[in-house]
Scaffold this active site. Sequence first.
Site, PDB file in Angstrom:
ATOM      1  N   ASP A 280       0.919  -1.288  -0.231  1.00  0.00           N
ATOM      2  CA  ASP A 280       0.086  -0.129   0.115  1.00  0.00           C
ATOM      3  C   ASP A 280       0.946   1.418   0.007  1.00  0.00           C
ATOM      4  O   ASP A 280       2.174   0.959   0.115  1.00  0.00           O
ATOM      5  CB  ASP A 280      -0.767   0.086   1.137  1.00  0.00           C
ATOM      6  CG  ASP A 280      -2.398   0.784   1.001  1.00  0.00           C
ATOM      7  OD1 ASP A 280      -3.327   0.653   1.739  1.00  0.00           O
ATOM      8  OD2 ASP A 280      -2.178   1.768   0.177  1.00  0.00           O
TER       9      ASP A 280
HETATM   10  C1  GLC Z   1      -4.272   4.351  -0.224  1.00  0.00           C
HETATM   11  C2  GLC Z   1      -5.309   3.238   0.282  1.00  0.00           C
HETATM   12  C3  GLC Z   1      -5.035   2.186  -0.931  1.00  0.00           C
HETATM   13  C4  GLC Z   1      -5.030   3.048  -2.018  1.00  0.00           C
HETATM   14  C5  GLC Z   1      -3.561   3.361  -2.390  1.00  0.00           C
HETATM   15  C6  GLC Z   1      -3.206   4.101  -3.724  1.00  0.00           C
HETATM   16  O1  GLC Z   1      -3.381   4.769   1.023  1.00  0.00           O
HETATM   17  O2  GLC Z   1      -4.928   2.474   1.265  1.00  0.00           O
HETATM   18  O3  GLC Z   1      -6.466   1.523  -0.773  1.00  0.00           O
HETATM   19  O4  GLC Z   1      -5.343   1.816  -3.097  1.00  0.00           O
HETATM   20  O5  GLC Z   1      -3.197   4.178  -1.306  1.00  0.00           O
HETATM   21  O6  GLC Z   1      -4.286   5.320  -3.816  1.00  0.00           O
END
Ligand code: GLC
Length: 749
Positions: A280
């Site tokens: 993430d």
């Molecule tokens: C965010 C979220 C994730 C998302 C990623 C990219 O922090 O936790 O669900 O897909 O970053 O935006």
Amino acid sequence: MKRIRNTILSCLALPALAFMAVSCGQEDETEARIDELLSQMTLREKIGQMNQLSVSGFSQKVADDIRRGATGSILNETDPAVINEYQRIAVEESRLGIPLLVARDVIHGYRTVFPIPLGMAATFDPELVERGARLTAEEVTASGIRWTFSPMLDVSRDARWGRIAESSGEDTYLNAVMGAAMVRGYQGDLSDSTSLAACAKHFVGYGAAESGRDYNSTWIPPRAMRNVYLPPFETAVKAGALTLMTSFNDNDGVPGTGNAELLKDVLRGEWGFDGFVVTDWASAAEMIPHGFASDGRHAASLAMNAGVDMDMMSNVYSAYLEDLVKRGEVKESDIDSAVRNILRVKFRLGLFDNPYVDVGKALEVQYNDSVMTAAYRTALESAVLLKNNGVLPLDRSKIRRVLVTGPMADAPHDQMGTWTFDGQKEHTITPLDAIRESWGDDVEVIYEPGLSYCREFNSRGVARAAEAARRADVILAFMGEEAIMSGEAHCLADITLKGGQREMIEALAASGKPLVLNIMAGRPLVLDMESEIADAILFSFHPGTMGGPAIADLLSGKASPSGRLPSTFPAASGQVPCYYSHNNTGRPFRGDETMLYDIPLEAAQTSLGNTSYMLDAGFNPLYPFGYGLTYSAFEYSLPTLDRQEYSDGDVIRVSFTLTNKGKAEATEVAQLYVRDLVGSVTRPVKELKGFRRVTLAPGESSEQVFELPVSELAFVGLDMKKKVEPGEFSLWVAGDSASGESVNFRVIR
Ligand code: GLC
């Protein structure tokens, strides 16, 4: 006959065998092309494929990184011309011409915004959700985006957690069914340029964040992990999800991005996943504040050795992996495996053969009729009718003047809900728009918002709305949460309506006019007062671009509500986490317990009920999982089973008669629940094992059959082995998790 039959069979088998041969052939060819590429790649170029950068607009630095093979994926760029230019640099100017994989969080629509995933789950209509995902994929891939970070499969049982909005709610089975539908819809036919790589996230257990506070620790023991939180991910992998994303939370002390047991032993070893795993956002580096990594170099080593293939925005892979390999702390063979996984997805998506898009076409597909119709249909089916004393559907012949009021009546941005980066509010049709449009000249529509946004306190505005109510024949009040009040890091300790909304609802009710409360929100809310004083409550979650027409059509009776709650609605904030598939405890709630204000002033005894409940909130929620009203009434016969005893490997045939006893055509969501009465470990009082939407005309009956394989009753028991345990089971078929009469059956060895 036998000979002919065999011939027929072998003829039938030929296409399947041919298909398998072709796909195996393609896979072999892909692996050969990957081998060829890997043999030419420098270590730096391999690490480049494992590095994902966020960019918006054209950045010379990113262009230079792409040209020198320092990044293999970008996220957040949406302009097709800019994407084409980045892709051209990758394909035509980098040494090996490996195309980029371009990503975006398209989690409930792209330009055309669907209801938030919690709303989509409320449809209990996986076919519709799959179609919506397919149409979203067609809309977004036309811009060159070929990877979305969806479906989010975090089982969520705590409405304080803002990201419950992005989930399919509290139930393992519903999350699994909806997640697989989205994977199929997004990815479609991988050989087609509209195929959008899915990403099952957040792996795993993120929805159990302690106290509902985002990013907080989770404490999920191995057995609950196996029985509740992992199954939706396994189903998504079996449905062919090309990628997974690690979760921010540390579970029992181990951050998702450093959890080798889950990422290697389970995901790769048990499930045979052959796509790739991305972190993430910055979650690799965040193992430092977790206190799991001492520095970036250590974080890179932990993530790599746990089995993470791609680093989103930590830059620890690009900064440290080369040195870690040179020092022997990371094996280059592991780098090769990670790069192989990434290249495999790029090949499967056809990016090497077809990396560019037709910029002119990108805009043409946006907001097309098919995707807008699907968004309307999904908004229609996601709305849950929580209360109706008969005021709905509105009888237009008796209405000369209607008041449309509340901060969500005309809130085109907020109506789309969280994670709506690309939905353009100019295309949103609000309830006010739709009611004005569809109710035409024969009804006077008064619009007096009262509050200009949900968190506002404005007594004068409320007074104006209350005064307008006195002039109206019916009040349509639109309340709820702005989009920003749910989603990532947007958690609440108190899940009642904010600002002056409750004051306004009481003021409107005091007018004595029929009050229809329409709520748009990103989570279950506590509606204890509202459920007392409103004549009807329609809960639409955040319904997206076409929410207005859907709500207007439901209020006018053009369509009957059919949505069901994917999450329990608690009676008080202090009840959460609360969910239907709870264990029974040794002292289950009876219903005759002494409540707070029934306690005598001189009470001395210590025991008031000796069962598991709250003095000030009891035990039961306000509205249970699976609940939802229609404009009709359905009756279920007691289910009958084809046998009384079954063995593992059998299929249980559950027959029942469903009758529409009302005066309107309507759709019922028949739900199949099972309880394992005694297990080697305690088992939930109910578990959803099937559901089905059935539309019946007034008076119509239908014989329905659920077929439930006994194998679906398997769970991980005391010995940590997944199996069906013999014994007595109860089974229900009903319209929600709190209704119905049970029948019993036995599973024998
Ligand atoms: C965010 C979220 C994730 C998302 C990623 C990219 O922090 O936790 O669900 O897909 O970053 O935006």
